[in-house]
Design an enzyme around this catalytic site. Structure first.
Site, PDB file in Angstrom:
ATOM      1  N   ARG A  82       0.746  -1.278   0.119  1.00 15.61           N
ATOM      2  CA  ARG A  82      -0.070   0.093   0.057  1.00 15.61           C
ATOM      3  C   ARG A  82       0.859   1.180  -0.033  1.00 15.61           C
ATOM      4  O   ARG A  82       0.399   2.271  -0.492  1.00 15.61           O
ATOM      5  CB  ARG A  82      -0.990   0.107   1.206  1.00 15.61           C
ATOM      6  CG  ARG A  82      -2.203   1.005   1.120  1.00 15.61           C
ATOM      7  CD  ARG A  82      -3.145   0.792   2.207  1.00 15.61           C
ATOM      8  NE  ARG A  82      -2.651   1.158   3.359  1.00 15.61           N
ATOM      9  CZ  ARG A  82      -2.775   0.481   4.537  1.00 15.61           C
ATOM     10  NH1 ARG A  82      -3.018  -0.683   4.561  1.00 15.61           N
ATOM     11  NH2 ARG A  82      -2.190   0.960   5.510  1.00 15.61           N
ATOM     12  N   TYR A 135     -13.386  22.205 -11.156  1.00 16.01           N
ATOM     13  CA  TYR A 135     -13.898  20.911 -11.781  1.00 16.01           C
ATOM     14  C   TYR A 135     -15.270  20.720 -10.664  1.00 16.01           C
ATOM     15  O   TYR A 135     -14.850  20.637  -9.501  1.00 16.01           O
ATOM     16  CB  TYR A 135     -12.947  19.820 -11.508  1.00 16.01           C
ATOM     17  CG  TYR A 135     -13.252  18.477 -11.923  1.00 16.01           C
ATOM     18  CD1 TYR A 135     -13.770  18.135 -13.119  1.00 16.01           C
ATOM     19  CD2 TYR A 135     -13.068  17.273 -11.197  1.00 16.01           C
ATOM     20  CE1 TYR A 135     -13.908  16.678 -13.542  1.00 16.01           C
ATOM     21  CE2 TYR A 135     -13.334  16.030 -11.361  1.00 16.01           C
ATOM     22  CZ  TYR A 135     -13.944  15.865 -12.629  1.00 16.01           C
ATOM     23  OH  TYR A 135     -13.945  14.489 -13.092  1.00 16.01           O
ATOM     24  N   ASP A 207      -4.981  22.770  -9.795  1.00 19.95           N
ATOM     25  CA  ASP A 207      -5.374  21.714 -10.677  1.00 19.95           C
ATOM     26  C   ASP A 207      -4.689  21.780 -11.850  1.00 19.95           C
ATOM     27  O   ASP A 207      -4.959  22.987 -12.688  1.00 19.95           O
ATOM     28  CB  ASP A 207      -6.798  21.402 -10.930  1.00 19.95           C
ATOM     29  CG  ASP A 207      -7.013  20.498 -11.531  1.00 19.95           C
ATOM     30  OD1 ASP A 207      -6.516  19.770 -12.662  1.00 19.95           O
ATOM     31  OD2 ASP A 207      -8.128  19.496 -11.126  1.00 19.95           O
ATOM     32  N   LYS A 232      -5.747  11.521 -17.774  1.00 20.93           N
ATOM     33  CA  LYS A 232      -6.034  12.363 -19.104  1.00 20.93           C
ATOM     34  C   LYS A 232      -4.594  12.338 -19.951  1.00 20.93           C
ATOM     35  O   LYS A 232      -4.427  11.351 -20.495  1.00 20.93           O
ATOM     36  CB  LYS A 232      -6.449  13.973 -18.548  1.00 20.93           C
ATOM     37  CG  LYS A 232      -7.463  13.956 -17.830  1.00 20.93           C
ATOM     38  CD  LYS A 232      -8.801  13.617 -18.242  1.00 20.93           C
ATOM     39  CE  LYS A 232     -10.085  13.297 -17.203  1.00 20.93           C
ATOM     40  NZ  LYS A 232     -10.300  14.715 -16.149  1.00 20.93           N
TER      41      LYS A 232
END
Ligand SMILES: *Cc1c(COP(=O)(O)O)cnc(C)c1O
Length: 425
Positions: A82, A135, A207, A232
């Site tokens: 993890r 967003y 962002d 993206k």
């Protein structure tokens, strides 16, 4: 263009840097980490190996005790899947280098990177300022979860850089920017805003999904944490969901601690795809950029289009700041269609054969998506009453894309003519 930070002395261009980043977690020292295995220093693989792991065995009690003494969020030294494997380290170090960051942290999605950075840096009860064109899932997170933690969330117009000073309060913890902003693509004066915030001891999170570190490096402009959806452009092939936060030395420990406590991690397979995507980011971006710039101007000349929202268009509110701050444009922008009855709008969308109708962007394929007006606070003031359409230019030949839009407009105009009663000649 030369990459401005890490390789400035050797003047390697960003294109070249992209072919080398992440090869080792830190140059000269082979990754030691979840695997505990060291990759022999003599073997320099062009691609860092994909390492999947949950359990990492210790060779002795002494090694085990040594590991246990390390902070859990110090990922490279940790000993459980993890907390990352050498694949995680390779991806995170690549992004940190590209973003001029102290360190980067991967997340299972771009949204998780955005929300974890906010949770880490906005203490309960503090005041958070966000650009109004943020967003929308981030806006919703702020309006529900941050508000439930007693935060006050306020939105400001990204165009008004001076106005921000008047909005800063004694308890403002974070200013959250998205530039260019989702859906309407206004550009923030990042230098100005970050300088104001720095002087007041306020953290700035930005962002950077639209630009990627290829076109803009927020930390070189005073931003503390640059978050992005690697889903993206970085992954670039419409086949993974992945996020990353690039932090300066001042914020890394706080963001890493929060991410660790929330069990945030990303699959090594997706991280590997992210690394692979980085190798071709520059060449892909040139195609996305030239096609989008062509289409933005082409659409601006269409009578059906009320407005094109792209910083490459002169007269767009972000144009001057974009020219000053960015090294280019990516392939996403939007336009506003004249108001149409739904069946006429459908004639346009349904006729498109090269463009797909779908969410996301940054993949190889061109996409359009009709945006509900509620998704953008900024849009309410800029688009009037038309239909906002987001467009992502993919890697197809731009002539095919323009021809596709052209014949869809023809279909729309025919549907419109058939739907309106004949005008008296
Ligand atoms: C897509 C997107 C996100 C969220 O990323 P996911 O990887 O889909 O979670 C965040 N910010 C912007 C600007 C985006 O376009």
């Amino acid at each position: 263009m030369p990459h401005r930070n890490m390789h400035a002395t050797t003047t390697l261009s960003s294109d070249t840097v992209l072919t080398r980043v992440g090869r080792f977690a830190s140059p000269g020292s082979p990754p030691t980490g979840a695997a505990g295995t060291t990759i022999a220093a003599a073997h320099v693989y062009a691609n860092p190996p994909l390492v999947r792991a949950s359990t990492v065995l210790a060779g002795s009690l002494r090694e085990w005790r040594g590991r246990a003494a390390l902070p859990t969020h110090d990922k490279p030294a940790a000993a459980y899947g993890r907390f990352g494997t050498p694949t995680t380290q390779a991806f995170e170090s690549a992004i940190a280098e590209l973003e001029s960051a102290h360190r980067a942290l991967c997340f299972p999605s771009g949204l998780a990177a955005c929300t974890m950075a906010l949770l880490a840096l906005a203490p309960p009860g503090s005041h958070v300022l966000m650009t109004q064109n943020v967003y929308w899932p981030v806006r919703e997170f702020a309006e529900t979860t941050l508000v439930r933690l007693g935060c006050t969330v306020e939105f400001f117009s990204e165009i008004d850089a001076d106005g921000i000073a008047a909005r800063l309060r004694a308890n403002t913890s974070v200013v959250y920017l998205e530039s260019p902003g989702s859906l309407t693509f206004e550009v923030c004066d990042v230098d100005h805003i970050a300088a104001r915030c720095r002087a007041a001891g306020i953290r700035v999170v930005m962002d950077n999904t639209w630009a990627t570190p290829l076109l803009f490096r927020p930390l070189e402009h005073g931003v503390d944490v640059s978050v992005q959806s690697a889903t993206k452009y970085i992954c670039g092939h419409s086949d993974c969901i992945l996020g990353v936060a690039a932090c300066n030395a001042d914020t890394w420990r706080e963001v890493a601690g929060m991410a660790t406590r929330f069990g945030q991690t990303a699959s090594p397979d997706d991280l590997y795809q992210g690394l692979r995507g980085l190798r071709t980011l520059a060449v892909r971006m040139r195609q996305h950029s030239s096609s989008a710039t062509y289409l933005a101007h082409w659409l601006a000349a269409r009578p059906e289009v009320l407005q094109v929202c792209s910083p490459v268009i002169e007269g767009h509110p972000g144009h001057a700041a974009w020219k000053r701050l960015y090294d280019g444009a990516s392939g996403v922008f939007s336009f506003v269609l004249r108001p149409m009855p739904e069946p006429v709008l459908a004639a346009f969308f349904d006729r498109l054969a090269v463009f797909g109708i779908g969410l996301s962007w940054g993949g190889f394929e061109s996409l359009v998506v009709p945006v509900p007006s509620g998704d953008s606070l900024a849009m309410r003031s800029t688009s009037g009453c038309g239909q906002l359409v987001r467009i992502a230019a993919g890697l197809e030949a731009v002539e095919d894309l323009a021809r596709d839009l052209h014949q869809a407009f023809d279909a729309m105009n025919l549907a419109l003519a058939l739907s309106t009663p004949a005008q008296a000649a």
